[in-house]
Scaffold this active site. Sequence first.
Site, short mmCIF file in Angstrom:
data_model
loop_
_atom_site.label_atom_id
_atom_site.label_comp_id
_atom_site.label_asym_id
_atom_site.label_seq_id
_atom_site.Cartn_x
_atom_site.Cartn_y
_atom_site.Cartn_z
CG ASP A 170 -0.38 0.05 2.52
OD1 ASP A 170 0.28 1.06 2.80
OD2 ASP A 170 -0.57 -0.88 3.31
CE LYS A 171 -0.02 8.43 -2.00
NZ LYS A 171 -1.07 9.39 -2.42
#
Length: 240
Positions: free
Chosen positions: A106-107
């Site tokens: 994830d970011k």
Amino acid sequence: MMTEEFKFPIRLNRYLELSGQATRRGADELIKAKLVKVNGQTAVLGQKINQTDQVFVLKKRRTKAFQYVLFYKPKGIVSHSPQVIGDKAISGVAKFPGTFPVGRLDKASEGLIILTDDGRVTERLLNPQSKHEKEYLVMVREKIPGFAVKILTQGVKNQGEKLKAKKVIIVDDHQLRIILTEGKKHQIRRMLSEIRLTVNSLKRIRIMDWGLGSLQPGQGRLLNKLEQIEFLTSLNLKAD
């Protein structure tokens, strides 16, 4: 070779996927290119086969070898989203044209992700039945309670799913190493929230036997030929 995974009759593209000869989409491309024969006859899209049918895939010569890359995804970079382009997308910072990320990170997280242009790798690496290990180094805001290891390895319920770690090591009051063999969305953050721990940073440091080594954020390296053979063998795949 037949395995217990095959339930006949079966769609030809699914058969080719399960036998490790192509992804399902890749199988359709092979069929459209008239490179698949069933009992000596050219296969067609949507065709089903039985256990007694003989399937043969003609070899399509590749103009270049597959690429397998260990890449350190920086925090703030999106690994999967067609809406994100440029320097915020992994394709904008990883300079390995034609490759795609296997799985997600994830970011808000950083660390190791594998890039490749070999579509066979995705299902073999991400299938939870394969139990491939992924290891993470996690910093949390609160002091880690002594019961964290037991709770996280036994499993917690979150949003109707049971989430569990294979192994948890408390490094110090605010740092853990967590090993997973499943890859549910935001799994570590969700697990830790159930024991009132807030993630400050999350870094994936290992996938199977492959670690970050000396890679820095935004850097990647191609596996050499011997490493490729080792990597593919661990996934029960054959090298070119």
